[in-house]
Design an enzyme around this catalytic site. Structure first.
Site, PDB file in Angstrom:
ATOM      1  CB  CYS A  50      -0.977  -0.241   1.116  1.00 53.13           C
ATOM      2  SG  CYS A  50      -1.686   1.141   1.374  1.00 53.13           S
ATOM      3  CG  HIS A  51       0.475   4.646  -2.738  1.00 53.36           C
ATOM      4  ND1 HIS A  51       1.218   5.446  -3.542  1.00 53.36           N
ATOM      5  CD2 HIS A  51      -0.970   4.407  -3.225  1.00 53.36           C
ATOM      6  CE1 HIS A  51       1.031   5.043  -4.969  1.00 53.36           C
ATOM      7  NE2 HIS A  51      -0.434   4.934  -4.412  1.00 53.36           N
ATOM      8  CB  THR A  52       0.338   3.210   4.315  1.00 54.62           C
ATOM      9  OG1 THR A  52      -1.352   4.497   4.226  1.00 54.62           O
ATOM     10  CG2 THR A  52       0.484   4.253   6.111  1.00 54.62           C
ATOM     11  CG  HIS A  72      -0.688  -1.704   6.734  1.00 54.34           C
ATOM     12  ND1 HIS A  72       0.637  -1.275   5.342  1.00 54.34           N
ATOM     13  CD2 HIS A  72      -2.129  -1.179   5.342  1.00 54.34           C
ATOM     14  CE1 HIS A  72      -0.172  -0.166   4.701  1.00 54.34           C
ATOM     15  NE2 HIS A  72      -1.768  -0.411   4.880  1.00 54.34           N
ATOM     16  CD  GLU A  73      -3.979  -3.571   1.169  1.00 50.79           C
ATOM     17  OE1 GLU A  73      -4.580  -2.761   1.725  1.00 50.79           O
ATOM     18  OE2 GLU A  73      -3.383  -3.613  -0.237  1.00 50.79           O
ATOM     19  CB  CYS A 102      -9.633  -2.153  23.242  1.00 53.14           C
ATOM     20  SG  CYS A 102     -10.484  -0.524  23.778  1.00 53.14           S
ATOM     21  CB  CYS A 105     -11.789   3.076  24.299  1.00 51.51           C
ATOM     22  SG  CYS A 105     -11.681   3.080  22.809  1.00 51.51           S
ATOM     23  CB  CYS A 108     -14.096   0.433  21.357  1.00 49.48           C
ATOM     24  SG  CYS A 108     -12.914   0.660  20.307  1.00 49.48           S
ATOM     25  CB  CYS A 116      -9.689   1.798  18.861  1.00 55.57           C
ATOM     26  SG  CYS A 116      -9.320   0.863  20.772  1.00 55.57           S
ATOM     27  NE  ARG A 120      -7.594   7.184  18.234  1.00 52.55           N
ATOM     28  CZ  ARG A 120      -8.062   8.465  18.562  1.00 52.55           C
ATOM     29  NH1 ARG A 120      -8.081   9.655  17.425  1.00 52.55           N
ATOM     30  NH2 ARG A 120      -9.022   8.767  19.129  1.00 52.55           N
ATOM     31  CB  CYS A 180      -5.431  -1.054   4.165  1.00 51.15           C
ATOM     32  SG  CYS A 180      -4.440   0.550   4.452  1.00 51.15           S
ATOM     33  NE  ARG A 375      -3.637  -2.099  -1.803  1.00 50.15           N
ATOM     34  CZ  ARG A 375      -3.495  -0.571  -2.405  1.00 50.15           C
ATOM     35  NH1 ARG A 375      -2.839  -0.033  -3.244  1.00 50.15           N
ATOM     36  NH2 ARG A 375      -3.887   0.344  -1.258  1.00 50.15           N
TER      37      ARG A 375
END
Length: 382
Positions: A50-52, A72-73, A102, A105, A108, A116, A120, A180, A375
């Site tokens: 991903c770009h991130t 992360h994907e 979680c 909180c 949530c 969250c 987060r 993502c 992708r």
């Protein structure tokens, strides 16, 4: 599950390690420690870039944290559980997510928020929350995590609140994209903009997130889906996702918001901004119709950007909203998004334009840096 069980043991496996900013990843043997309290160890089967990931790998505007395992994907299965994890079992099919839920909180417990307090996204943290240590190492040297997921590894350890259990009948090599960008764009439309059937929607930026927003507008029944992008090469691909009109701001000598207002008899009903460019954000807001228009910001701006528009635009009953991960709560909501795919309401195959073996992961970076495709599926088992 392999026999003897690997639960409670250190697992040695392959991971793509980023040793320094901008340097090609190298496949290394890493040690992955067992999960601690409220953690889950996952076997990753499919992942994507991903770009991130690229942004933090380049490390051009933030604190560099290296050596690090990005990613992360992804989609995978539960290998083993840490103490206190009761709602998952080994073998469950799951999507790890860069943000979490979680369950305790205020965010949530609110039906209006998915941000969250505990889980987060945190791009600077390279360690686990429970003990401030990494679960990855090479010869005793820590290798840092990325956004709590680090899916460029055959095994990874994730907080249970960042793991969405999904229908085991759903093909992980398709639904992994929901962890993502696709959910971010889709949810920006379906959960936040909420266009009505027959309405007019403008999508700013036709990358993966923007195309997912277009897909959401198609599902919602929008009649005119106008893609706005500076790259006309993206227009043909965007037709597959429901875009039926296109505007390149470079083709006009007036602001694109004026062009869109003229095309739509005063403005679009909904707009979604997916570029992070501050001028596109302003245009996306100013192009919506007075009285009922809603603009949704998805792209992440530069830290010094300032949003400037005349307050009369608000007084004339235009609405500006922002969203994070499409307002989806990962554990509660992603299973139902998977079901949209299973029911053939949502199409995912068209987002996956390339495929590489894990050993060729750097090709995925090449594709993204060249702006090729949407992708790239990275298969961990080849």
């Amino acid at each position: 599950m392999s026999a003897p069980s690997t639960a409670g043991q250190v697992i040695r496996c392959k991971a793509a390690v980023a040793w320094e900013s901008g340097r090609a990843l190298t496949i290394e043997e890493v040690e992955v420690a067992p999960p601690q309290a409220m953690e889950v160890r996952l076997k990753i089967l499919f992942t994507s870039l991903c770009h991130t990931d690229v942004y933090f790998w380049e490390a051009k505007g933030q604190t560099p944290v290296f050596p690090r395992i990005f990613g992360h994907e992804a989609g995978g299965v539960v290998e083993s559980l840490g103490e206190g994890v009761t709602d998952l079992k080994p073998g469950d099919h799951v999507l790890p997510v860069f943000t979490g839920e979680c369950g305790d909180c205020r965010h949530c417990k609110s039906e209006e928020s998915n941000m969250c307090d505990l889980l987060r996204i945190n791009t600077d943290r390279g360690v686990m929350l429970s003990d401030g240590k990494t679960r990855f190492s090479i010869n005793g040297k820590p290798i840092y995590h990325f956004v709590g997921t680090s899916t460029f590894s055959e095994y990874t350890v994730v907080h249970v609140g960042c793991v969405a259990k999904v229908n085991p009948a759903a093909p992980l090599d398709k639904i992994f994209v929901l962890s993502c960008g696709i959910s971010t764009g889709l949810g920006a439309i379906l959960n936040v903009a909420k266009p009505t059937k027959g309405s007019t929607v403008a999508i700013f930026g036709l990358g993966a997130v923007g195309l997912a927003a277009a897909e959401g507008a198609r599902i919602a029944g929008a009649s005119r889906i106008i893609g706005v992008d500076l790259n006309p090469n993206r227009f043909e691909e965007a037709k597959k996702f429901g875009c039926n009109e296109f505007v390149n701001p470079k083709d006009y000598d007036k602001p694109v918001q004026e062009v869109l207002a003229e095309m739509t008899n005063g403005g679009v009903d909904r707009s979604v901004e997916c570029t992070g460019n501050i001028n596109a954000m302003i245009s996306a807001f100013e192009c919506v119709h007075d009285g009922w228009g809603v603009a949704v910001l998805v792209g992440v701006p530069n830290k010094d950007d300032a949003f400037k528009t005349h307050p009369v635009n608000f007084l004339n009953e235009r609405t500006l909203k922002g969203t994070f991960f499409g307002n989806y709560k990962p554990r509660s909501d992603l299973p139902s998004v998977v079901e949209k795919y299973m029911n053939k309401e949502l199409e995912l195959e068209k987002f996956i334009t390339h495929e590489v073996a894990f050993s060729d992961i750097n090709k995925a970076f090449d594709y993204m840096l060249a702006g090729e495709g949407i992708r790239c599926l990275i298969r961990m088992d080849t």
